[in-house]
Write an enzyme that holds these catalytic residues in place. Structure first.
Site, mmCIF file in Angstrom:
data_model
loop_
_atom_site.group_PDB
_atom_site.id
_atom_site.type_symbol
_atom_site.label_atom_id
_atom_site.label_comp_id
_atom_site.label_asym_id
_atom_site.label_seq_id
_atom_site.Cartn_x
_atom_site.Cartn_y
_atom_site.Cartn_z
ATOM 1 N N HIS A 247 -17.026 -5.017 2.071
ATOM 2 C CA HIS A 247 -15.803 -4.791 1.154
ATOM 3 C C HIS A 247 -15.975 -6.147 -0.096
ATOM 4 O O HIS A 247 -15.242 -6.228 -0.880
ATOM 5 C CB HIS A 247 -14.287 -4.996 1.784
ATOM 6 C CG HIS A 247 -14.345 -4.134 2.578
ATOM 7 N ND1 HIS A 247 -14.253 -2.665 2.519
ATOM 8 C CD2 HIS A 247 -14.176 -3.867 4.334
ATOM 9 C CE1 HIS A 247 -14.208 -1.960 3.494
ATOM 10 N NE2 HIS A 247 -14.058 -2.986 4.602
ATOM 11 N N LYS B 69 0.691 -1.265 -0.092
ATOM 12 C CA LYS B 69 0.073 -0.052 -0.045
ATOM 13 C C LYS B 69 0.768 1.428 -0.002
ATOM 14 O O LYS B 69 0.536 2.120 -0.651
ATOM 15 C CB LYS B 69 -0.794 -0.159 1.463
ATOM 16 C CG LYS B 69 -2.253 -0.380 1.034
ATOM 17 C CD LYS B 69 -3.036 -0.163 2.262
ATOM 18 C CE LYS B 69 -4.590 -0.529 2.153
ATOM 19 N NZ LYS B 69 -4.871 -0.349 0.968
ATOM 20 N N ARG C 270 -5.366 -7.215 -12.731
ATOM 21 C CA ARG C 270 -6.198 -8.558 -13.312
ATOM 22 C C ARG C 270 -7.328 -7.900 -13.965
ATOM 23 O O ARG C 270 -7.559 -6.668 -13.856
ATOM 24 C CB ARG C 270 -6.558 -9.237 -12.171
ATOM 25 C CG ARG C 270 -7.274 -8.738 -11.311
ATOM 26 C CD ARG C 270 -8.026 -9.564 -10.020
ATOM 27 N NE ARG C 270 -9.110 -9.090 -9.518
ATOM 28 C CZ ARG C 270 -8.905 -8.264 -8.518
ATOM 29 N NH1 ARG C 270 -7.629 -8.165 -8.008
ATOM 30 N NH2 ARG C 270 -9.907 -7.532 -7.926
ATOM 31 N N GLU D 222 -4.722 9.083 6.831
ATOM 32 C CA GLU D 222 -5.479 9.757 5.719
ATOM 33 C C GLU D 222 -6.525 10.436 6.112
ATOM 34 O O GLU D 222 -7.150 9.998 7.455
ATOM 35 C CB GLU D 222 -5.989 8.769 4.578
ATOM 36 C CG GLU D 222 -4.996 8.051 3.795
ATOM 37 C CD GLU D 222 -5.660 7.038 2.770
ATOM 38 O OE1 GLU D 222 -6.711 6.895 2.788
ATOM 39 O OE2 GLU D 222 -4.879 6.221 2.026
HETATM 40 C C1 MV4 Z 1 -11.159 5.125 2.677
HETATM 41 C C2 MV4 Z 1 -12.489 5.534 3.195
HETATM 42 C C3 MV4 Z 1 -12.516 6.599 3.635
HETATM 43 N N1 MV4 Z 1 -11.562 7.609 3.517
HETATM 44 N N2 MV4 Z 1 -10.066 5.990 2.896
HETATM 45 C C4 MV4 Z 1 -12.145 0.346 1.987
HETATM 46 C C5 MV4 Z 1 -11.278 -0.725 1.454
HETATM 47 C C6 MV4 Z 1 -9.951 -0.113 1.087
HETATM 48 N N3 MV4 Z 1 -9.201 -0.322 -0.025
HETATM 49 C C7 MV4 Z 1 -10.346 1.581 1.217
HETATM 50 N N4 MV4 Z 1 -11.316 1.562 1.826
HETATM 51 C C8 MV4 Z 1 -11.820 2.930 2.394
HETATM 52 N N5 MV4 Z 1 -10.895 3.992 2.447
HETATM 53 C C9 MV4 Z 1 -10.382 7.132 3.263
HETATM 54 N N6 MV4 Z 1 -9.408 8.000 3.385
HETATM 55 C C10 MV4 Z 1 -13.614 4.574 3.272
HETATM 56 C C11 MV4 Z 1 -13.130 3.293 2.449
HETATM 57 C C12 MV4 Z 1 -14.296 2.173 2.555
HETATM 58 C C13 MV4 Z 1 -14.526 1.862 1.356
HETATM 59 C C14 MV4 Z 1 -13.941 2.000 -0.194
HETATM 60 C C15 MV4 Z 1 -14.441 1.452 -1.102
HETATM 61 C C16 MV4 Z 1 -15.447 0.645 -1.022
HETATM 62 C C17 MV4 Z 1 -16.187 0.392 -0.080
HETATM 63 C C18 MV4 Z 1 -15.791 0.993 1.175
HETATM 64 C C19 MV4 Z 1 -16.411 0.504 2.565
HETATM 65 C C20 MV4 Z 1 -16.021 0.926 3.456
HETATM 66 C C21 MV4 Z 1 -14.985 1.830 3.579
#
Ligand code: MV4
Length: 667
Positions: free
Chosen positions: A235, A116, A292, A200
């Protein structure tokens, strides 16, 4: 072009790849596990080789065996699909070392996106927008706190080694920071062996918008618009669509160009997806890159008219990109719903079993079904429980939603619990139709999505009566065999008062239906309420008129159990008989496995006194734990499985006897 490729995958994606390869005149070698010998992907391939037993680590994850089969069968390239070996650097390298083309990016590009913080550093350098935050090596808690203040609260702590939503923690205000950081570091150390954190700014209502990119081996890169995958649950994506509702052309262009820059920063080749968080104010930030072809690629195919698997094969073959950026146009709107074997009304518990009745909507230019299973197939615990992807297209989003609602109503599954009713409720819900999307959609609208039913019980019972009656008629006409399972209907004489009431069991409750036959109709009485029913059955479709309301339902009847399908809902009932009562409830002192799985933890011993609701054992299936609890106070008589043992659906796990209430002495 290759004349033969090996597909190192199973299920719908293996079938999807074979379809395009065949269209291009390329032969296909499938691989399969012992559980998949009769699977659709094996049947579709030109030849197939056994990998080993069902568990993935003994079959679809065996790098060396797969390469050996590719070489022996004369395949020149390997398509990894998604999951399994698709993002495995060692496997991509091993292909190259053996002179096989890996139909995917170079191993170095997979590796670059594996971490990451490293990925963020690369993207920062390439000027791809990042959520304001800190991703440095210095993990001094005081420095981290300074950085959190600089981001502005609320902030999100993300484990550098985490992923897929694991190892994230929201910190709402400065006062909570020290404690939250210490806890997050501890958790991350335990879970991933690395306490390091990213910080973040926390976006409270983001959308997940991702860009499909393609790069060829000649330095060209393009984007094929975006997909909105905001509707997720823990997720896991539930609905995906393209284009993203409300995204302006200017944002699409900016996001697309950022995604191509991201791919080119790691010398990408092939199909890739760059995920962004898209904020309410229209800003977007790099999240991660998937190296992918993704599950949801069909929605992009539907709006661009391109075959992305064909693009993959041509690029792997060294060709230039089939289209330039200005030749890529988008038309209309596409939606994908993932049909899963799971029970949304029971915390999405994965379901297993035999798909003994499986009907899919007719496919055409508006409706597409990507699946790896056929009627009669088994959904097992060994692999992802996705049954199919249902994809629809139309000129605009509202029309596409109507198509999806209709197609879900035509998708009927009996034998395995599915999420079809849930998907139907979701896409038909007003906030979804109004495109009020964000990653919290399902939680926010729980009341519209779970345990909903539009079918009145009385009407369902009358329809079920119609189905049993008409089915008995059909069977009577075609089968006079006394030993047939339908001989139980011998009392159902037409044009006479029905002697014995029909007793149907719905959700463990008995309903008595009195039926009287007349020349033109049947009169059905449910708890004193009377309905006039006319019905006609052809195959599995019952056309009925109930007090003037004409409606059609489909039914699947197996061993006396009836599933009626009506407008995306499934109504289940069975005829009350003594055997059913036994089969349903089992003997009083047994506890049985609710699914195939393994025993994770045995929390009681023989002779223990337990109380109602106490957890006795924990089983695991599809990576989910399921606690088996005491149905009443009692004493454990026997335990039949040890920790770590495999347990099949319905197996008796332990025996317990009830504790008798202290008896009052009778004088
Ligand atoms: C975040 C966020 C809010 N703010 N980053 C969840 C999985 C990961 N790959 C990134 N994720 C998130 N990052 C910041 N700065 C909210 C999420 C998140 C989310 C993102 C995409 C799709 C579904 C989600 C469900 C919960 C939280």
């Amino acid at each position: 072009m290759f004349n033969k490729i090996l597909i190192a995958n199973r299920g719908e994606i293996a079938c999807r790849v074979i379809e395009t390869a065949h269209k291009m005149g390329v032969r296909c070698v499938a691989v399969y596990s012992e559980a998949d010998v009769n699977a659709r992907h094996v049947a579709m391939a030109d030849e197939a080789f056994l990998l080993g037993p069902a568990p993935s680590n003994q079959s679809y994850l065996r790098h060396e065996k797969i390469i050996e089969i590719a070489l022996a069968s004369g395949a020149q390239a390997i398509h990894p699909g998604y999951g399994f070996l698709s993002e495995n650097t060692e496997f991509a390298e091993a292909c190259a070392e053996n002179g096989l083309v890996f139909i995917g990016p170079p191993a170095s590009a997979i590796a670059a996106m594996g971490s990451k913080s490293a990925a963020k550093a690369i993207m920062e350098k390439a000027q791809v927008p990042l959520v304001p935050g800190y991703h440095g090596d210095d993990q001094n808690p005081e420095l981290l706190k300074e950085e959190a203040i600089r981001c502005g609260f609320p902030v999100l702590l993300k484990a550098i080694a985490g992923g897929g939503g694991k190892g994230m923690r929201v910190v709402n205000e400065l006062a909570e920071f020290d404690e939250a950081l210490a806890a997050a570091q501890r958790e991350s150390s335990n879970a991933f062996g690395n306490p390091d954190m990213l910080i973040e700014r926390y976006l409270t209502q983001p959308r997940h918008v991702e860009i499909q990119v393609f790069c060829d081996s000649h330095g060209n890169g393009v984007y094929l618009a975006e997909r909105d995958c905001s509707v997720q649950r823990r997720h896991q994506k539930v609905i995906e669509e393209a284009p993203a509702p409300g995204l302006s052309d200017a944002t699409r262009k900016a996001m697309g160009e950022a995604a191509v820059k991201a791919a080119q920063a790691i010398d990408y080749v092939g199909a890739g997806t760059v995920e962004f968080l898209y904020d309410v104010d229209g800003s977007f930030f790099f999240m991660e890159m998937n190296t992918r072809l993704q599950v949801e690629h069909p929605v992009t195919e539907m709006i661009t008219g391109q075959d992305l698997v064909e693009w993959q094969l041509r690029i792997a073959n060294g060709e230039v990109l089939p289209l330039s950026q200005d030749q890529i146009q988008i038309t209309g709107h596409a939606l994908e719903a993932r049909i899963y074997a799971e029970d949304p009304d029971n915390d999405f518990l994965p379901a297993t079993g035999k798909l003994h009745y499986l009907k899919t909507p007719a496919t055409n230019s508006h409706v597409r079904v990507d699946t790896g299973v056929l009627e009669g197939d088994e959904v097992s615990i060994h692999y992802d429980p996705m049954i199919a992807k249902l994809i629809v297209w139309d000129q605009d989003r509202s029309k596409a939603i109507n198509r999806m609602v209709q197609a879900l109503e035509q998708y009927r599954i009996s034998g395995v619990t599915s999420n079809i009713r849930f998907l139907h409720a979701l896409v038909d819900a007003k906030p979804f139709r109004d495109a009020e999307l964000d990653t919290g959609f399902i939680e926010k609208h729980e009341n519209l999505l779970f345990n909903t039913s539009g079918l009145e019980l009385d009407k369902a019972l009358v329809l079920a009566a119609g189905f049993y009656l008409q089915q008995a008629k059909v069977v009577k006409k075609s089968n006079q065999d006394k030993h047939s399972p339908f001989s139980q209907f011998k009392n159902w004489r037409m044009n006479k008062q029905y002697q014995k009431p029909l007793v149907l069991v719905v959700d463990d409750a008995k309903h008595t239906l009195e039926i009287q036959h007349f020349d033109e109709y049947d009169e059905v009485r449910v708890d004193g309420r009377s309905y006039q029913l006319q019905s006609h059955l052809s195959h599995d479709k019952l056309d009925a008129i109930i007090d003037g309301h004409c409606l059609s339902v489909h039914g699947a009847l197996k061993e006396g159990v009836l599933d009626l399908f009506y407008q995306g809902e499934k109504f289940n009932c069975h005829q009350y008989t003594a055997e059913f009562e036994q089969g349903d409830h089992g003997s009083d002192n047994s506890l049985t496995a609710p699914m195939n799985g393994s025993m994770v933890s045995v929390m009681v011993s023989q002779g223990d006194k337990v109380s109602e609701g106490q957890t006795l054992v924990i089983m695991e299936a599809m990576k989910m734990e399921h606690a088996i609890k005491a149905p009443h106070d009692g004493i454990i008589d026997a335990i039949y499985f040890d920790e770590g043992e495999l347990v099949s659906d319905g197996a008796e796990l332990l025996a317990m006897s009830a504790i008798e209430a202290p008896q009052e002495s009778v004088s």
